[in-house]
Design an enzyme around this catalytic site. Structure first.
Site, PDB file in Angstrom:
ATOM      1  N   LYS A 152       0.839  -1.199   0.000  1.00 62.12           N
ATOM      2  CA  LYS A 152       0.000   0.000   0.000  1.00 62.12           C
ATOM      3  C   LYS A 152       0.874   1.249   0.000  1.00 62.12           C
ATOM      4  CE  LYS A 152      -0.397  -0.047   5.055  1.00 62.12           C
ATOM      5  NZ  LYS A 152      -1.310  -0.015   6.215  1.00 62.12           N
ATOM      6  N   TYR A 157      15.061  31.756   2.365  1.00 60.25           N
ATOM      7  CA  TYR A 157      13.918  32.602   2.698  1.00 60.25           C
ATOM      8  C   TYR A 157      13.959  33.080   4.147  1.00 60.25           C
ATOM      9  CZ  TYR A 157      11.541  31.429  -1.684  1.00 60.25           C
ATOM     10  OH  TYR A 157      11.201  31.315  -3.010  1.00 60.25           O
TER      11      TYR A 157
END
Length: 822
Positions: free
Chosen positions: A492, A716
């Protein structure tokens, strides 16, 4: 060429023959997964720790194999009415006995190689070095086991004039079985180390066991600096006719290695032999390559080559491609790059990998001239053409002047090009659609250029998935299981980020019993990519049941709403006995029936034959936490009670399973009938002593290097402030790739040139920066490890105060997955 009648083989194996003694056998198989229609193939039903070859005889017979070596007939004569059977006591010993018989037909030199490390490299290098003077046959890849060695020896033929076979052992008393098969005239003992040491008393005991390979050899080549090897070698020589030929860095030996000078990607070895000094240059710099080179030099001296000839050939050694790579190609293709290593043995193995790519209906082989084979070209390419038929190749492309001379041997749809350049000029992006393409080229043809054309172009950050490590981890857990306990492998969440059908295909090939996915669309995708084995959907939506029945997917049923819905859907579809899997809540308190609901559930099941309970299971809440073992044991007790009640109610015992990866390692008494293997497949263990192998390595590179003064800032919000003159590398990976932004500003680090480089500043969407001030030799293009051996996924999870699952499944789809396999 290997060719015997069944009557001859039966006589040599002292086997009881059931069938036609005149049947000619020209191919031996031990793996039914690689069996293709071939009336001249003989399948040995080997009984191993994990599999019994007898279980796959009927399937192999259906695929066109007509002759089998078995240790039990059972009802096979009726199941396979036209098949031939050789009945023996032990099929593995019979295979080894046949190989030893075949080996005795040939009197040319055989070089036998053993040791803890370097066997395959020494074998491959010797093949390169000796090819100009001999027609060399060698073990394919790393075929050095109890099964691999006899299969290798069966490749010997009169077309060759020298053989190189490697042999490895992991248990006491294994080597004498291989000695009769290899029976080397020249032996090479590379080194001794601690691999498989748990099965030997000490290192000297292991040396004695490995030395049995050379009990009938004429000459033994080894490094006298390995004291234990030297001691046992001297004992062997003193009690027989074995001649010793040693090399050393420090003591008296036939060949002395005086010094190694390393510069610009090369090593110069100063060696002396018979009072003559010579410099040998090799295009490698690591210590292992120096040792391997010395073994090759000594072998060539024993064979009578002059020092100048050896020096000339050593300088032209080529790297050995130890693994193939699976990559995503353009137009929905899969590229299998196994170039740089082209011979019949490795071609056959690579074609087996091609056949495993069930997600594609078209299989393409692009093959260059096979160089330095020694066979007549007509015979060589006749065998290649036969392989294409046997292995199910749909389209063939030959590249090279030699193979282009034999177009008449290949299917009419085949294409031929004299050079790699001609193929590149012909190629357009629309040439191949939804195909599995195998590249198999000799090094001079530089097939990496073809690979670059065919690959899907993405940025160069990749998640490398080592399929050998995944299989090793699968076998580690299998070895913890009781006999007949099944394995459900969880695929999965894109196989925990590792790729869905690629991993599922491998697990299907290695015969796990079930696959587990989370949602219906994951199961449908696997079916559409050729996965035929049972698939359980663990979180199906109620309105998906018709699709699930259409695609033969088996649902988890966890509530009365879901049981009534699947029964209603099965009745509408006219289905009887559709397999379902009942989930019980024993303490996790997510999905599942509770114990008080069992009687009502049984009543529904008994009155509705449209469904059948295939398995019953529960989920442990804390199997990895020793502080909560009492709660885990309580869950197991509740599940045991529920299982008995269900079995009594429906009249049969469904498959029972409750253990996950951590549970397999810690609660062996609760294996029941099946276990669910998830994160453990990918190398994550709860045990402090690491016994699993790393499967996933997230790799990228240095995009730019800058020198910054103190008080400058990076990224940033100017979050990364430089406190000293620093060298900063920009790395093309960011949070859009799955690099968690919480690793910013020194919390996370990456491995560059063997040292940790801390992340500086805030991680951006596509890039981040690391401080490489204290790391030498970093330049644009240098490799960067985000996670792998170090830093590990577990280390990063700890830094983030999360679990490894989150780290692994966070790697985004835009990061290219590259699958590597030996």
């Amino acid at each position: 060429m290997f060719s015997y009648t069944l009557g001859t083989i039966a006589q040599e194996l002292n086997a009881r023959l059931v069938g036609d003694a005149s049947t000619t056998i020209s191919l031996v198989l031990t793996d039914s997964r690689t069996a293709s229609q071939n009336a001249n193939a003989l399948f040995f039903a080997i009984v191993g720790d994990q599999h019994d070859g007898h279980d796959y005889i009927v399937d192999s017979y259906a695929r066109g194999i007509g002759s089998f070596v078995v240790s039990k007939l059972s009802d096979l004569e009726n199941s396979c009415p036209d098949a031939n059977f050789l009945v023996v006591d032990d099929t593995l010993k019979a295979l080894q006995q046949l190989a030893a018989f075949h080996r005795k037909r040939f009197t040319y030199p055989v070089i036998g190689i053993t040791g803890s490390n370097g066997k395959t490299i020494v074998k491959e290098w010797l093949s390169q070095l000796l090819a100009p003077s001999y027609s060399v046959i060698r073990s394919p890849k790393s075929y050095n086991s109890q099964v691999g060695v006899p299969l290798s020896a069966l490749y010997l033929s009169s077309d060759h004039s020298l053989a190189i076979l490697e042999a490895g052992i992991s248990q006491v008393d294994e080597m004498q079985n291989l000695q009769a098969i290899v029976d080397p005239t020249i032996g090479v003992f590379t080194n001794i180390g601690f691999a498989h040491q748990e099965n030997f008393f000490d290192l000297k005991h292991k040396v004695r066991e490995k030395m049995k390979l050379f009990s009938n050899a004429e000459t033994l080549i080894y490094c006298t600096d390995y004291e234990r090897i030297h001691q046992v070698a001297v004992e062997y020589a003193s009690s027989g006719a074995l001649k010793l030929f040693g090399w050393s860095r420090s003591s008296t030996a036939n060949v002395k290695l005086h010094q190694v000078y390393v510069t610009s990607g090369k090593s110069t070895l100063t060696v002396s032999y018979k009072n003559k000094n010579v410099d040998m240059e090799i295009p490698f710099t690591d210590e292992g390559s120096v040792e391997n080179a010395m073994h090759c030099i000594c072998t060539m001296l024993v064979l009578g080559f002059s020092l100048p000839t050896i020096a000339l050939r050593m300088a032209n050694l080529q790297p050995v491609a130890m693994r193939l790579e699976l990559k995503e190609g353009t137009n929905g293709c899969t590229i299998i790059n196994d170039s740089y290593n082209s011979d019949l043995g490795s071609l056959s193995i690579a074609l087996d990998h091609l056949a495993q790519q069930l997600q594609h209906s078209v299989r393409v082989l692009i093959l260059s001239d096979i160089l330095q084979n020694g066979q007549s070209l007509e015979a060589l390419y006749t065998e290649v053409a036969n392989l294409l038929t046997v292995k199910g190749v749909d389209q063939f492309v030959g590249v090279g002047p030699e193979i282009s001379r034999f177009t008449h041997l290949f299917p009419k749809t085949s294409m031929f090009f004299a050079t790699t350049e001609e193929f590149i000029q012909w190629y357009t992006r629309s040439a191949y659609q939804d195909a599995a393409i195998l590249l198999k080229g000799s090094r001079p043809f530089r097939f990496e250029r073809i690979s670059a054309l065919l690959e899907q172009k993405t940025h160069h950050t990749i998640l490398e998935i080592n399929l050998n490590s995944l299989v090793s981890n699968l076998n580690y857990f299998r070895n913890q299981l009781n006999p007949n306990v099944k394995v459900m492998a969880m695929v999965k969440a894109y196989s925990y980020g590792s790729g869905s059908h690629e991993i599922a295909s491998l697990l299907q090939f290695h015969r796990v019993d079930y696959l587990g996915v989370a949602f219906t669309d994951e199961g449908i995708a696997l079916r559409e990519n050729g996965i035929a084995m049972p698939i359980i959907v663990l979180n199906p939506a109620i309105d998906d049941y018709e699709l699930m029945i259409e695609y033969n997917l088996e649902p988890e049923i966890f509530s009365f709403t879901s049981i009534k819905s699947i029964i209603s859907t099965a009745n509408r579809q006219g289905v009887s006995g559709y397999p379902i899997h009942l989930k019980f809540d024993t303490g996790m308190h997510r999905l599942g029936f509770i114990e008080d609901e069992v009687d009502e559930l049984v009543s529904i099941l008994k009155s509705n034959p449209s469904v059948r309970v295939q398995s019953i299971f529960s989920h442990l809440a804390a199997s990895d936490d020793s502080n909560l073992d009492d709660f885990t044991n309580q869950q197991i007790q509740i599940f045991t009670r529920i299982s008995k009640t269900i079995a009594q109610g429906v009249g049969y015992m469904p498959i029972r399973h409750i253990l996950n990866s951590a549970g397999i390692e810690r609660f062996s008494d609760a294996q029941f009938d099946m276990v669910r293997l998830g994160i453990g497949l990918y190398g994550i263990s709860t045990l402090p002593k690491k016994q699993l192998q790393v499967v996933n390595t997230l790799k990228t590179y240095v995009a730019q290097v800058k020198s910054l003064d103190a008080d400058q800032t990076i990224g940033y919000n100017r979050a990364g402030r430089i406190e000293r003159p620093s060298t900063i590398a920009t790395i093309p990976i960011g949070y859009a790739d799955g690099l968690n932004r919480r690793l910013s500003n020194g919390k996370g680090q990456m491995m560059i040139n063997g040292k940790f480089a801390p992340i500086v500043g805030n991680i951006s969407m596509d890039t981040c920066s690391v401080d490489i001030t204290d790391i030498e030799g970093v330049k644009e293009g240098s490799a960067v490890i985000v996670f792998g051996d170090e830093p590990s996924i577990v280390q990063i999870a700890n830094q983030l105060e999360t679990i490894p699952y989150e780290v692994l499944t966070s790697v985004s789809r835009r990061v290219k997955r590259v699958y590597v396999q030996e």
